[in-house]
Design an enzyme around this catalytic site. Structure first.
Site, PDB file in Angstrom:
ATOM      1  N   ASP A 127     164.367  80.060  -0.889  1.00 27.98           N
ATOM      2  CA  ASP A 127     163.617  81.276  -1.149  1.00 27.98           C
ATOM      3  C   ASP A 127     163.640  81.581  -2.651  1.00 27.98           C
ATOM      4  O   ASP A 127     164.697  81.485  -3.292  1.00 27.98           O
ATOM      5  CB  ASP A 127     164.245  82.436  -0.358  1.00 27.98           C
ATOM      6  N   ASN A 135     156.021  89.468  -8.822  1.00 32.91           N
ATOM      7  CA  ASN A 135     154.651  89.900  -8.507  1.00 32.91           C
ATOM      8  C   ASN A 135     154.332  91.244  -9.148  1.00 32.91           C
ATOM      9  O   ASN A 135     153.241  91.455  -9.692  1.00 32.91           O
ATOM     10  CB  ASN A 135     154.466  90.004  -6.989  1.00 32.91           C
ATOM     11  N   HIS A 140     149.886  89.164  -8.880  1.00 31.26           N
ATOM     12  CA  HIS A 140     149.890  88.228  -7.762  1.00 31.26           C
ATOM     13  C   HIS A 140     149.380  86.849  -8.157  1.00 31.26           C
ATOM     14  O   HIS A 140     149.779  85.840  -7.568  1.00 31.26           O
ATOM     15  CB  HIS A 140     149.061  88.787  -6.601  1.00 31.26           C
ATOM     16  N   ASP A 144     151.282  83.471  -7.258  1.00 31.27           N
ATOM     17  CA  ASP A 144     150.685  82.317  -6.599  1.00 31.27           C
ATOM     18  C   ASP A 144     150.911  81.050  -7.415  1.00 31.27           C
ATOM     19  O   ASP A 144     151.191  79.975  -6.859  1.00 31.27           O
ATOM     20  CB  ASP A 144     149.183  82.537  -6.402  1.00 31.27           C
ATOM     21  N   GLU A 170     157.485  83.685   0.021  1.00 29.45           N
ATOM     22  CA  GLU A 170     158.183  82.868  -0.985  1.00 29.45           C
ATOM     23  C   GLU A 170     159.206  81.934  -0.357  1.00 29.45           C
ATOM     24  O   GLU A 170     160.074  81.395  -1.047  1.00 29.45           O
ATOM     25  CB  GLU A 170     158.865  83.778  -2.010  1.00 29.45           C
TER      26      GLU A 170
END
Length: 268
Positions: A127, A135, A140, A144, A170
Protein backbone atom coordinates in the site's frame (compact mmCIF):
# COMPACT_ATOMS: atom_id res chain seq x y z
CA UNK A 1 -26.67 -35.20 -27.64
CA UNK A 2 -26.11 -37.48 -30.64
CA UNK A 3 -22.79 -37.33 -32.58
CA UNK A 4 -24.59 -36.02 -35.68
CA UNK A 5 -26.28 -33.25 -33.74
CA UNK A 6 -23.00 -32.38 -32.03
CA UNK A 7 -21.27 -32.18 -35.41
CA UNK A 8 -23.97 -29.94 -36.89
CA UNK A 9 -23.90 -27.70 -33.83
CA UNK A 10 -20.14 -27.26 -34.21
CA UNK A 11 -20.62 -26.34 -37.85
CA UNK A 12 -23.30 -23.79 -36.97
CA UNK A 13 -21.53 -22.35 -33.91
CA UNK A 14 -17.79 -22.95 -34.33
CA UNK A 15 -15.13 -21.76 -31.93
CA UNK A 16 -12.34 -20.27 -34.03
CA UNK A 17 -9.33 -18.84 -32.23
CA UNK A 18 -6.54 -19.21 -34.80
CA UNK A 19 -5.80 -19.43 -38.51
CA UNK A 20 -5.46 -23.18 -38.14
CA UNK A 21 -9.01 -23.36 -36.73
CA UNK A 22 -10.23 -21.25 -39.64
CA UNK A 23 -8.60 -23.45 -42.30
CA UNK A 24 -9.84 -26.62 -40.58
CA UNK A 25 -13.39 -25.26 -40.46
CA UNK A 26 -13.38 -24.27 -44.15
CA UNK A 27 -12.06 -27.70 -45.14
CA UNK A 28 -14.65 -29.52 -43.02
CA UNK A 29 -17.56 -27.40 -44.28
CA UNK A 30 -16.47 -27.75 -47.91
CA UNK A 31 -16.00 -31.50 -47.53
CA UNK A 32 -19.36 -31.88 -45.78
CA UNK A 33 -21.09 -29.84 -48.49
CA UNK A 34 -19.44 -31.93 -51.21
CA UNK A 35 -20.46 -35.21 -49.61
CA UNK A 36 -24.04 -34.04 -49.09
CA UNK A 37 -24.40 -32.62 -52.61
CA UNK A 38 -22.76 -35.62 -54.25
CA UNK A 39 -24.94 -38.03 -52.27
CA UNK A 40 -28.07 -36.28 -53.56
CA UNK A 41 -26.69 -36.11 -57.11
CA UNK A 42 -25.62 -39.76 -57.11
CA UNK A 43 -29.02 -40.85 -55.84
CA UNK A 44 -30.70 -38.77 -58.53
CA UNK A 45 -28.48 -40.14 -61.31
CA UNK A 46 -29.07 -43.71 -60.16
CA UNK A 47 -32.82 -43.17 -60.12
CA UNK A 48 -32.89 -41.54 -63.54
CA UNK A 49 -29.79 -43.12 -65.05
CA UNK A 50 -29.17 -42.47 -68.74
CA UNK A 51 -25.47 -42.88 -69.45
CA UNK A 52 -22.28 -42.88 -67.44
CA UNK A 53 -21.05 -39.86 -69.36
CA UNK A 54 -24.07 -37.87 -68.28
CA UNK A 55 -23.73 -39.05 -64.67
CA UNK A 56 -20.01 -38.26 -64.48
CA UNK A 57 -20.58 -34.86 -66.07
CA UNK A 58 -23.27 -34.08 -63.52
CA UNK A 59 -21.08 -35.14 -60.62
CA UNK A 60 -18.17 -33.06 -61.91
CA UNK A 61 -20.42 -30.01 -62.18
CA UNK A 62 -21.70 -30.63 -58.66
CA UNK A 63 -18.15 -30.84 -57.25
CA UNK A 64 -17.08 -27.65 -59.02
CA UNK A 65 -20.20 -25.71 -58.06
CA UNK A 66 -20.15 -26.73 -54.42
CA UNK A 67 -16.42 -26.00 -54.11
CA UNK A 68 -16.78 -22.57 -55.70
CA UNK A 69 -19.73 -21.66 -53.47
CA UNK A 70 -18.97 -23.43 -50.17
CA UNK A 71 -15.32 -22.46 -49.79
CA UNK A 72 -15.70 -18.64 -49.90
CA UNK A 73 -18.95 -18.72 -47.92
CA UNK A 74 -17.37 -20.90 -45.21
CA UNK A 75 -14.29 -18.66 -45.19
CA UNK A 76 -16.36 -15.51 -44.70
CA UNK A 77 -18.41 -17.14 -41.93
CA UNK A 78 -15.28 -18.46 -40.23
CA UNK A 79 -13.59 -15.04 -40.35
CA UNK A 80 -16.67 -13.46 -38.81
CA UNK A 81 -16.64 -16.05 -36.02
CA UNK A 82 -12.93 -15.47 -35.49
CA UNK A 83 -13.44 -11.71 -35.16
CA UNK A 84 -16.31 -12.33 -32.76
CA UNK A 85 -14.11 -14.61 -30.66
CA UNK A 86 -11.36 -11.99 -30.65
CA UNK A 87 -13.84 -9.39 -29.44
CA UNK A 88 -15.04 -11.72 -26.67
CA UNK A 89 -11.45 -12.45 -25.61
CA UNK A 90 -10.65 -8.73 -25.59
CA UNK A 91 -13.66 -8.04 -23.37
CA UNK A 92 -12.62 -10.85 -21.04
CA UNK A 93 -9.12 -9.37 -20.81
CA UNK A 94 -10.55 -5.93 -20.11
CA UNK A 95 -12.75 -7.32 -17.35
CA UNK A 96 -9.61 -8.64 -15.63
CA UNK A 97 -7.39 -5.61 -16.23
CA UNK A 98 -7.06 -2.45 -14.17
CA UNK A 99 -7.58 0.43 -16.64
CA UNK A 100 -5.19 2.83 -14.89
CA UNK A 101 -2.11 0.65 -14.45
CA UNK A 102 -2.72 -2.12 -16.98
CA UNK A 103 -2.15 -4.70 -14.22
CA UNK A 104 -4.50 -7.57 -13.39
CA UNK A 105 -7.36 -6.23 -11.30
CA UNK A 106 -9.03 -7.56 -8.16
CA UNK A 107 -11.14 -10.03 -10.16
CA UNK A 108 -8.06 -11.51 -11.83
CA UNK A 109 -6.27 -11.76 -8.49
CA UNK A 110 -9.25 -13.46 -6.86
CA UNK A 111 -9.49 -15.97 -9.69
CA UNK A 112 -5.77 -16.70 -9.41
CA UNK A 113 -6.15 -17.24 -5.68
CA UNK A 114 -8.86 -19.84 -6.28
CA UNK A 115 -6.80 -21.89 -8.74
CA UNK A 116 -5.95 -25.31 -7.28
CA UNK A 117 -2.30 -25.58 -6.31
CA UNK A 118 -0.49 -28.14 -4.14
CA UNK A 119 2.06 -25.55 -3.01
CA UNK A 120 1.85 -23.05 -0.20
CA UNK A 121 0.45 -19.74 -1.45
CA UNK A 122 2.01 -16.43 -0.45
CA UNK A 123 0.02 -13.20 -0.56
CA UNK A 124 1.62 -9.77 -0.35
CA UNK A 125 -0.55 -6.68 0.03
CA UNK A 126 1.41 -3.46 -0.56
CA UNK A 127 0.00 0.00 0.00
CA UNK A 128 1.30 3.49 -0.89
CA UNK A 129 1.90 5.39 2.35
CA UNK A 130 -0.09 8.59 2.94
CA UNK A 131 -1.64 8.43 -0.52
CA UNK A 132 -4.62 10.61 0.45
CA UNK A 133 -2.26 13.40 1.49
CA UNK A 134 -0.48 13.07 -1.86
CA UNK A 135 -3.80 13.44 -3.71
CA UNK A 136 -4.83 16.41 -1.57
CA UNK A 137 -1.49 18.17 -2.05
CA UNK A 138 -0.69 17.46 -5.70
CA UNK A 139 -4.05 16.51 -7.18
CA UNK A 140 -5.59 13.31 -8.49
CA UNK A 141 -3.65 13.43 -11.75
CA UNK A 142 -0.45 13.26 -9.72
CA UNK A 143 -1.89 10.40 -7.71
CA UNK A 144 -2.76 8.50 -10.87
CA UNK A 145 0.75 9.05 -12.25
CA UNK A 146 2.25 7.68 -9.03
CA UNK A 147 0.04 4.60 -9.13
CA UNK A 148 1.01 3.93 -12.76
CA UNK A 149 4.71 4.24 -11.95
CA UNK A 150 4.37 2.09 -8.83
CA UNK A 151 2.66 -0.61 -10.90
CA UNK A 152 5.56 -0.63 -13.35
CA UNK A 153 8.18 -0.83 -10.62
CA UNK A 154 6.31 -3.61 -8.83
CA UNK A 155 6.11 -5.56 -12.07
CA UNK A 156 9.86 -5.19 -12.60
CA UNK A 157 10.68 -6.43 -9.10
CA UNK A 158 7.98 -9.02 -8.42
CA UNK A 159 6.51 -10.37 -11.67
CA UNK A 160 9.05 -13.19 -11.70
CA UNK A 161 7.58 -14.55 -8.47
CA UNK A 162 3.88 -14.67 -9.35
CA UNK A 163 0.90 -12.52 -10.35
CA UNK A 164 1.22 -8.80 -9.60
CA UNK A 165 -2.00 -6.80 -9.64
CA UNK A 166 -3.88 -3.83 -8.27
CA UNK A 167 -6.56 -4.52 -5.69
CA UNK A 168 -7.96 -1.01 -5.94
CA UNK A 169 -7.14 2.47 -4.69
CA UNK A 170 -3.50 2.56 -3.64
CA UNK A 171 -3.35 -1.17 -2.82
CA UNK A 172 -1.37 -3.64 -4.90
CA UNK A 173 -0.85 -7.37 -4.42
CA UNK A 174 1.36 -10.30 -5.32
CA UNK A 175 0.03 -13.87 -5.35
CA UNK A 176 2.73 -16.52 -5.56
CA UNK A 177 2.92 -20.29 -5.37
CA UNK A 178 6.25 -20.59 -7.18
CA UNK A 179 8.72 -18.89 -4.84
CA UNK A 180 9.84 -19.31 -1.27
CA UNK A 181 8.86 -16.87 1.44
CA UNK A 182 12.46 -15.74 1.81
CA UNK A 183 12.81 -15.05 -1.92
CA UNK A 184 9.67 -12.93 -1.89
CA UNK A 185 10.78 -11.08 1.23
CA UNK A 186 14.13 -10.26 -0.35
CA UNK A 187 12.51 -9.00 -3.57
CA UNK A 188 9.97 -7.01 -1.58
CA UNK A 189 12.72 -5.38 0.44
CA UNK A 190 14.43 -4.27 -2.78
CA UNK A 191 11.11 -3.00 -4.09
CA UNK A 192 10.47 -0.81 -1.06
CA UNK A 193 13.99 0.58 -1.30
CA UNK A 194 13.52 1.34 -4.99
CA UNK A 195 10.19 3.06 -4.30
CA UNK A 196 11.72 5.19 -1.56
CA UNK A 197 14.68 6.22 -3.75
CA UNK A 198 12.63 7.06 -6.84
CA UNK A 199 11.42 10.63 -7.48
CA UNK A 200 8.04 10.23 -9.18
CA UNK A 201 7.46 12.83 -11.89
CA UNK A 202 3.82 13.95 -11.88
CA UNK A 203 1.82 16.84 -13.39
CA UNK A 204 2.04 18.47 -9.98
CA UNK A 205 5.83 18.10 -9.71
CA UNK A 206 8.26 15.44 -8.54
CA UNK A 207 7.22 13.61 -5.39
CA UNK A 208 8.76 10.94 -3.20
CA UNK A 209 6.73 8.21 -1.61
CA UNK A 210 7.12 5.07 0.44
CA UNK A 211 5.16 1.84 0.64
CA UNK A 212 4.26 -0.61 3.35
CA UNK A 213 3.53 -4.30 2.88
CA UNK A 214 1.99 -7.23 4.69
CA UNK A 215 2.78 -10.88 3.95
CA UNK A 216 0.77 -13.98 4.78
CA UNK A 217 0.90 -17.63 3.74
CA UNK A 218 -1.65 -20.43 3.47
CA UNK A 219 -1.69 -24.12 2.71
CA UNK A 220 -3.66 -25.53 -0.22
CA UNK A 221 -6.63 -26.67 1.88
CA UNK A 222 -7.28 -23.30 3.54
CA UNK A 223 -9.69 -20.60 2.32
CA UNK A 224 -8.36 -17.49 0.62
CA UNK A 225 -10.38 -15.25 2.94
CA UNK A 226 -8.14 -16.25 5.84
CA UNK A 227 -5.00 -15.55 3.80
CA UNK A 228 -6.29 -12.14 2.76
CA UNK A 229 -7.31 -11.23 6.30
CA UNK A 230 -3.90 -12.16 7.70
CA UNK A 231 -2.03 -10.22 4.98
CA UNK A 232 -4.28 -7.20 5.57
CA UNK A 233 -3.66 -7.34 9.31
CA UNK A 234 0.10 -7.53 8.67
CA UNK A 235 -0.16 -4.48 6.39
CA UNK A 236 -2.06 -2.60 9.07
CA UNK A 237 0.68 -3.44 11.58
CA UNK A 238 3.34 -2.16 9.16
CA UNK A 239 1.42 1.12 8.86
CA UNK A 240 0.96 1.42 12.60
CA UNK A 241 4.62 0.65 13.23
CA UNK A 242 5.85 3.62 11.22
CA UNK A 243 5.22 2.78 7.54
CA UNK A 244 7.84 2.10 4.87
CA UNK A 245 8.33 -1.42 6.16
CA UNK A 246 7.25 -5.03 5.82
CA UNK A 247 5.35 -7.06 8.36
CA UNK A 248 4.55 -10.77 8.33
CA UNK A 249 1.54 -12.57 9.69
CA UNK A 250 2.09 -14.83 12.68
CA UNK A 251 2.01 -17.96 10.52
CA UNK A 252 4.43 -16.42 8.02
CA UNK A 253 6.91 -15.76 10.83
CA UNK A 254 6.60 -19.36 11.97
CA UNK A 255 7.34 -20.56 8.44
CA UNK A 256 10.72 -18.83 8.33
CA UNK A 257 13.80 -21.02 8.89
CA UNK A 258 15.42 -20.90 12.35
CA UNK A 259 17.49 -17.80 12.80
CA UNK A 260 15.45 -15.72 10.37
CA UNK A 261 12.48 -14.80 12.53
CA UNK A 262 14.20 -11.72 13.96
CA UNK A 263 15.24 -10.34 10.57
CA UNK A 264 11.87 -9.51 9.11
CA UNK A 265 11.47 -6.27 11.10
CA UNK A 266 14.43 -4.71 9.31
CA UNK A 267 13.61 -5.79 5.77
CA UNK A 268 12.87 -2.34 4.48
Amino acid sequence: MSPVRTFLTRLARPTITSRRDLIRYVVVVTAFSLVAALAIDVAQQLMFFTTWVTALRSWAVTVAAVTVIATPVATMFARAQWELQRAKDALEDLSRTDPLTGLPNRRALMEASEAPTPQTMVLVIADVDRFKALNDTYGHRAGDAVLQAVGQIMTQHLAGFGLVGRLGGEEFALISSDASLEQIMSALRELLRAIEATPFVTPGGAVRITMSAGIAIRHSSEPFERLYSEADEALYLAKRSGRNQIELSARAKEALPPGKTADYQNLA
